[in-house]
Write a protein that holds these residues in place. Structure first.
Motif, PDB file in Angstrom:
ATOM      1  N   PHE A 171       0.891  -1.030  -0.208  1.00  0.00           N
ATOM      2  CA  PHE A 171      -0.145  -0.056   0.035  1.00  0.00           C
ATOM      3  C   PHE A 171       0.820   1.138   0.040  1.00  0.00           C
ATOM      4  CE2 PHE A 171      -3.335  -2.709   1.894  1.00  0.00           C
ATOM      5  CZ  PHE A 171      -4.336  -2.777   1.155  1.00  0.00           C
ATOM      6  N   ILE A 195      -6.144   1.127   6.578  1.00  0.00           N
ATOM      7  CA  ILE A 195      -4.592   0.954   5.630  1.00  0.00           C
ATOM      8  C   ILE A 195      -3.676   1.906   6.336  1.00  0.00           C
ATOM      9  CG2 ILE A 195      -3.697   1.260   3.738  1.00  0.00           C
ATOM     10  CD1 ILE A 195      -6.206   0.387   2.139  1.00  0.00           C
ATOM     11  N   LYS A 198      -2.348   0.206   9.262  1.00  0.00           N
ATOM     12  CA  LYS A 198      -1.504  -0.980   8.996  1.00  0.00           C
ATOM     13  C   LYS A 198      -0.156  -0.633   8.740  1.00  0.00           C
ATOM     14  CE  LYS A 198      -3.655  -5.275   7.933  1.00  0.00           C
ATOM     15  NZ  LYS A 198      -2.659  -5.869   9.037  1.00  0.00           N
ATOM     16  N   MET A 204      -5.988  -2.839  11.855  1.00  0.00           N
ATOM     17  CA  MET A 204      -7.087  -2.002  11.237  1.00  0.00           C
ATOM     18  C   MET A 204      -8.189  -1.567  12.297  1.00  0.00           C
ATOM     19  SD  MET A 204      -7.178  -3.816   7.546  1.00  0.00           S
ATOM     20  CE  MET A 204      -7.595  -2.425   6.544  1.00  0.00           C
ATOM     21  N   ILE A 247      -7.364   0.811  -5.195  1.00  0.00           N
ATOM     22  CA  ILE A 247      -7.563  -0.060  -3.756  1.00  0.00           C
ATOM     23  C   ILE A 247      -8.922  -0.445  -3.960  1.00  0.00           C
ATOM     24  CG2 ILE A 247      -7.545  -0.209  -1.251  1.00  0.00           C
ATOM     25  CD1 ILE A 247      -5.512   2.396  -1.154  1.00  0.00           C
ATOM     26  N   THR A 272      -4.480  -7.107   4.504  1.00  0.00           N
ATOM     27  CA  THR A 272      -5.757  -6.295   4.044  1.00  0.00           C
ATOM     28  C   THR A 272      -6.676  -6.663   5.043  1.00  0.00           C
ATOM     29  OG1 THR A 272      -6.876  -5.649   2.297  1.00  0.00           O
ATOM     30  CG2 THR A 272      -6.504  -8.123   2.435  1.00  0.00           C
ATOM     31  N   SER A 344      -3.995 -10.643   7.104  1.00  0.00           N
ATOM     32  CA  SER A 344      -5.126  -9.639   7.079  1.00  0.00           C
ATOM     33  C   SER A 344      -5.972  -9.870   8.415  1.00  0.00           C
ATOM     34  CB  SER A 344      -5.777 -10.200   5.889  1.00  0.00           C
ATOM     35  OG  SER A 344      -5.254 -10.268   4.801  1.00  0.00           O
TER      36      SER A 344
END
Length: 366
Positions: A171, A195, A198, A204, A247, A272, A344
């Motif tokens: 990202f 995001i 992260k 998140m 995204i 994610t 994730s």
């Protein structure tokens, strides 16, 4: 995680317009009465009446709704929304008349706490055994008392390799000046702020004000690169070349690649958001049995597989997997590898911290 797995006076007027629009167009259509929940037998062994469906856009093929109507005699009316928060705002504001909606994992938890959901009568749903046990009895709804899994998926990076010179693995790479005014991103505060969290090495789901503020600063730095926010059909700008990268939902990345082979999926190094979307029945649904009949219809393997042809998200219906194209079942945008999934996160109800997310998101979007 083991998985094969959106101020001020003007804002007030906007919200009121949404509510009024919902009350007029969403459920202003007539609802056939009969029985305690507005459903009845049409005399030919079929049910009758209506089903008022409130669902994400680009998420239920019209052909499936027509099949249900033909098979059951139940007329389907539907309206769409673009985020969990939009759906919650309308239902919690008193938009009456919806029989069935779709809510993501954390939103099921929130709606339960606010007494916005009816318990599902599983005696009316005969095909629960088709679901992968891994998606049953989740933390956000033990025993699936209020929710039945529909789809699941992820958020990925999609890039146009014909337009991007830089190697993209994270990202963080999207902050590069190469992407100035050329990104399409989801219009979803939990995902975008998540995001940012992260990128700081945080969850998140962080509720730490300092972490959230830092994520705001990071996203403000990204603004010059963002061409558009789009949770409905972000693939469009990728396919037509308006955006170099995005995204996006995994299924959108998959569909973009099918239309434009220069589009490729990147599973970001950070991991994610992994989401699980569920059918839920809003409190006071006038046609509750019809809602349960629709859920049971969707759980047919052939119906579930047919939906995936149009909207290729990952499918919790294990019985449908053998009917789904191998290209979908093996594509990283849809079914990501275990290493990526382990990095994730599933969103959780962050309770009062959502107010800080709301404030930050408003400041980013203003």
């Amino acid at each position: 995680m083991k998985f094969l797995r959106r101020t001020g006076k003007c804002a007030f007027l906007f919200v009121m317009a949404l509510i009024v629009g919902t009350l007029v167009s969403g459920c202003g259509k007539s609802s056939t009465s009969g029985g305690e929940d507005g459903s009845k037998d049409g005399g030919d062994g079929k049910a009758s009446g209506e089903l008022n469906l409130f669902i994400w856009s680009e998420y239920m093929p019209d052909k499936i709704l027509k099949q249900f109507e033909e098979e059951t005699g139940i007329k389907v009316n539907y309206n769409v929304y673009s985020s969990n928060e939009e759906m919650l705002a309308k239902i919690s504001a008193g938009a009456a008349g919806y029989d069935l909606s779709v809510a993501s994992d954390y939103m099921v938890e929130i709606m339960k706490k606010q007494n916005l959901l009816e318990e599902v009568d599983k005696e009316n749903i005969t095909r629960l055994d088709n679901l992968d046990p891994e998606f049953l009895n989740p933390d956000y709804d033990p025993g699936n008392e209020y929710s039945i899994p529909y789809m699941w998926g992820n958020v990925v990076i999609a890039i146009n390799e014909d337009k991007v010179d830089k190697e993209v693995t994270s990202f963080e790479d999207l902050w590069d000046l190469e992407f100035k005014n050329s990104l399409v991103v989801l219009d979803d505060q939990r995902i975008l702020i998540g995001i940012g969290n992260k990128l700081q090495g945080e969850s998140m789901n962080s509720t730490d004000t300092k972490v959230i503020q830092k994520s705001k600063d990071l996203l403000m730095d990204l603004l010059p690169n963002i061409k558009a926010y789009d949770s409905d059909s972000p693939k469009t700008m990728l396919v037509n070349g308006e955006a170099k990268a995005g995204i996006v939902w995994g299924a959108e990345a998959y569909l973009a690649e099918k239309e434009n082979p220069s589009i490729k999926t990147v599973l970001p190094d950070e991991g994610t958001n992994i989401w699980i979307d569920n059918f839920v029945i809003p409190t006071g649904a006038p046609n509750k049995k019809n809602a349960e009949a629709f859920i049971d219809f969707i759980l047919k393997p052939e119906v579930s597989a047919e939906i995936i042809e149009d909207f290729p998200y990952a499918n919790p219906n294990l019985a449908a997997h053998e009917l789904i194209d191998d290209d979908i079942m093996t594509h990283p945008a849809v079914y990501s590898n275990e290493e990526f999934l382990e990095k994730s996160e599933v969103f959780k109800d962050i309770e009062d911290a959502i107010l800080e997310y709301d404030r930050v998101w408003s400041e980013i979007k203003q």
